[in-house]
Design a protein around this motif. Structure first.
Motif, PDB file in Angstrom:
ATOM      1  N   ASP A  68       0.852  -1.192   0.000  1.00 19.56           N
ATOM      2  CA  ASP A  68       0.000   0.000   0.000  1.00 19.56           C
ATOM      3  C   ASP A  68       0.887   1.241   0.000  1.00 19.56           C
ATOM      4  OD1 ASP A  68      -2.097  -1.802   0.339  1.00 19.56           O
ATOM      5  OD2 ASP A  68      -2.027  -1.627   2.527  1.00 19.56           O
ATOM      6  N   GLY A  69       0.450   2.297  -0.689  1.00 23.30           N
ATOM      7  CA  GLY A  69       1.183   3.558  -0.661  1.00 23.30           C
ATOM      8  C   GLY A  69       2.628   3.385  -1.077  1.00 23.30           C
ATOM      9  N   ALA A  70       3.547   3.844  -0.224  1.00 20.85           N
ATOM     10  CA  ALA A  70       4.973   3.774  -0.529  1.00 20.85           C
ATOM     11  C   ALA A  70       5.599   2.443  -0.127  1.00 20.85           C
ATOM     12  CB  ALA A  70       5.712   4.912   0.177  1.00 20.85           C
ATOM     13  N   GLY A  71       4.793   1.498   0.379  1.00 21.23           N
ATOM     14  CA  GLY A  71       5.320   0.199   0.775  1.00 21.23           C
ATOM     15  C   GLY A  71       5.908  -0.563  -0.400  1.00 21.23           C
ATOM     16  N   GLN A  72       6.750  -1.540  -0.099  1.00 24.09           N
ATOM     17  CA  GLN A  72       7.414  -2.331  -1.126  1.00 24.09           C
ATOM     18  C   GLN A  72       7.402  -3.803  -0.733  1.00 24.09           C
ATOM     19  OE1 GLN A  72      11.303  -0.426  -1.233  1.00 24.09           O
ATOM     20  NE2 GLN A  72      10.722   0.789  -3.012  1.00 24.09           N
ATOM     21  N   CYS A  73       7.345  -4.675  -1.742  1.00 23.71           N
ATOM     22  CA  CYS A  73       7.429  -6.114  -1.500  1.00 23.71           C
ATOM     23  C   CYS A  73       8.204  -6.753  -2.639  1.00 23.71           C
ATOM     24  CB  CYS A  73       6.040  -6.734  -1.356  1.00 23.71           C
ATOM     25  SG  CYS A  73       4.923  -6.389  -2.736  1.00 23.71           S
ATOM     26  N   ALA A  93       7.456  -1.372   4.857  1.00 19.66           N
ATOM     27  CA  ALA A  93       6.231  -0.578   4.974  1.00 19.66           C
ATOM     28  C   ALA A  93       6.409   0.847   4.462  1.00 19.66           C
ATOM     29  CB  ALA A  93       5.758  -0.562   6.428  1.00 19.66           C
ATOM     30  N   ASN A  94       7.548   1.475   4.768  1.00 15.58           N
ATOM     31  CA  ASN A  94       7.811   2.864   4.328  1.00 15.58           C
ATOM     32  C   ASN A  94       6.681   3.823   4.700  1.00 15.58           C
ATOM     33  OD1 ASN A  94      10.344   2.403   3.171  1.00 15.58           O
ATOM     34  ND2 ASN A  94       9.467   1.805   1.204  1.00 15.58           N
ATOM     35  N   GLY A  95       6.205   3.688   5.926  1.00 13.54           N
ATOM     36  CA  GLY A  95       5.137   4.563   6.389  1.00 13.54           C
ATOM     37  C   GLY A  95       3.752   4.127   5.977  1.00 13.54           C
ATOM     38  N   ALA A  96       3.649   3.047   5.218  1.00 18.11           N
ATOM     39  CA  ALA A  96       2.338   2.534   4.780  1.00 18.11           C
ATOM     40  C   ALA A  96       2.227   1.074   5.239  1.00 18.11           C
ATOM     41  CB  ALA A  96       2.185   2.673   3.277  1.00 18.11           C
ATOM     42  N   ALA A  97       2.146   0.123   4.307  1.00 19.46           N
ATOM     43  CA  ALA A  97       2.040  -1.288   4.662  1.00 19.46           C
ATOM     44  C   ALA A  97       2.436  -2.157   3.482  1.00 19.46           C
ATOM     45  CB  ALA A  97       0.614  -1.635   5.111  1.00 19.46           C
ATOM     46  N   ALA A  98       2.861  -3.393   3.788  1.00 24.96           N
ATOM     47  CA  ALA A  98       3.172  -4.392   2.765  1.00 24.96           C
ATOM     48  C   ALA A  98       2.699  -5.742   3.286  1.00 24.96           C
ATOM     49  CB  ALA A  98       4.668  -4.422   2.457  1.00 24.96           C
ATOM     50  N   HIS A  99       2.231  -6.606   2.361  1.00 25.87           N
ATOM     51  CA  HIS A  99       1.523  -7.820   2.760  1.00 25.87           C
ATOM     52  C   HIS A  99       1.995  -9.039   1.970  1.00 25.87           C
ATOM     53  CE1 HIS A  99      -1.470  -4.835   4.262  1.00 25.87           C
ATOM     54  NE2 HIS A  99      -1.210  -4.246   3.105  1.00 25.87           N
ATOM     55  N   LEU A 100       1.979 -10.191   2.650  1.00 27.45           N
ATOM     56  CA  LEU A 100       2.233 -11.497   2.061  1.00 27.45           C
ATOM     57  C   LEU A 100       1.062 -12.390   2.455  1.00 27.45           C
ATOM     58  CD1 LEU A 100       4.143 -13.655   0.704  1.00 27.45           C
ATOM     59  CD2 LEU A 100       5.059 -14.041   3.007  1.00 27.45           C
TER      60      LEU A 100
END
Length: 365
Positions: A68-73, A93-100
């Protein structure tokens, strides 16, 4: 094509068995727990992605990951970053979120599950269980763990459902957190997971009715070959040689001698030469006729298996749009198992579709 023929449309190795299921390997229900099995990302509108993308950008099969947003995966190909093998998943996350996420996990009756995963990083990592049985997904359990700079195993018991259904396992970071994740495990007592996809060529045993490794030309007395059909070179198949079929090519043999409609397993490797969303119906193994059977990718990118009677479906298990993001030139493993109690379809070891108490045919063709 005449009725009563078994038509194999594939580029890999085919095995049809009278036995239900395949050899058990371990109790981990997740077929790609260390993210070693990967596939190309979809092409990007501005260029990049697709089969020519660098290997470091390829995605772990059977899993979903997004930011989400600036997040990275990412699932970088870097042994120095991984706990085991060559890959792990990196969420920032970079201030947002990242998901697996792994979906969906079948639960027969509201079992107590054990979940384990290895992680390192900074901040926190969350682990959620989500009930996906009904239309709206509902989170039923959430755990939060502190991350450290060294690899550490996180383990917990969870009862994601109160009754039979399906659930989703999601690992995620948010805020300023960053996590490397590897070797994920999910199981319950008594589970014997299938060893899929196999790491070696398929073999024949006492239950095998039809075995086609495609290492030698097909026997013209036993098979009908039509259209653009050819054996590949030695290293062009999944293991050794394979069978390449053009748009109008097919290979047929007797269905009654090589397939039991009451109980069995069909297992094969295949590779599409066009994207999964090409809007073309592509049978992999098929029995045409009013009393028929089909294992296929359809024009809507669904993966399905089932039987039909009087040209109408009687029992089908399918996964809507499962092949939509598939890129060409990737070997994939598919298996379909059936008996009077259960019909199941696996792709790359993941159970993607099933039907309880299917209606089966007595004859085919």
């Amino acid at each position: 094509m005449s009725a009563g023929k078994l038509v194999a449309v594939s580029c890999g190795l085919i095995c049809v068995s009278a036995a239900l299921g395949l050899a058990a390997a371990s109790s981990n229900i997740l077929p790609n727990p260390s993210f070693e099995l990967v596939e190309p990302p979809p092409p990007r509108a501005g260029g990049g992605g697709g089969p020519d993308a660098p290997l470091g950008e390829w995605l772990p099969r059977t899993w979903d990951m997004w930011a989400d947003g600036a997040g990275q995966c990412a699932a970088p190909e870097d042994q120095a970053q991984a706990r085991s093998g060559l890959r792990c998943v990196h969420l920032t996350a970079n201030g947002a979120a990242a998901h697996l996420q792994y979906s969906r996990l079948p639960d027969p009756d509201g079992r107590l599950w054990v979940v384990r995963f290895w992680a390192r990083g900074r901040g926190k990592v969350g682990a959620a269980a989500i009930n996906s049985t009904a239309g709206a997904w509902v989170e039923t359990d959430r755990r939060t763990f502190d991350l450290g700079s060294e690899w550490r195993e996180y383990a917990y018991d969870v009862r994601p459902l109160e009754a039979a259904g399906t659930w989703v396992l999601r690992l995620e970071v948010w805020g300023d957190s960053e996590a490397w994740i590897d070797d994920v495990f999910a199981s319950y007592e008594g589970l014997n997971a299938l060893g899929l996809p196999p790491a070696q060529p398929l073999g024949a045993d006492q239950d095998t009715l039809l075995y086609l490794p495609f290492e030698e030309p097909l026997n013209e007395d036993a098979f009908f070959v039509s259209g653009q059909v050819m054996l590949t070179g030695q290293q062009e198949g999944r293991f050794g040689k394979g069978l390449r079929l053009g748009p109008d090519g097919y290979v047929a043999c007797s269905a009654n001698e090589n397939l039991d409609p009451q109980c069995g397993t069909i297992e094969l490797w295949f590779k599409l030469l066009s994207p999964g969303n090409d809007t073309v119906y592509r049978p992999l193994v098929q029995v045409p006729g009013p009393e028929g059977m089909s294992l296929h990718k359809d024009q809507y990118s669904h993966i399905g298996f089932g039987f039909s009677s009087g040209w109408a479906p009687v029992s089908w298990a399918h996964a809507d749009g499962y092949a939509y993001r598939w890129q060409p030139g990737v070997w994939r493993h598919i298996a379909a198992c059936w008996d009077k109690d259960l019909m199941q379809v696996f792709v790359d070891g993941k159970l993607i579709a099933w039907k309880v108490a299917p209606k089966l045919l007595r004859t085919l063709g």
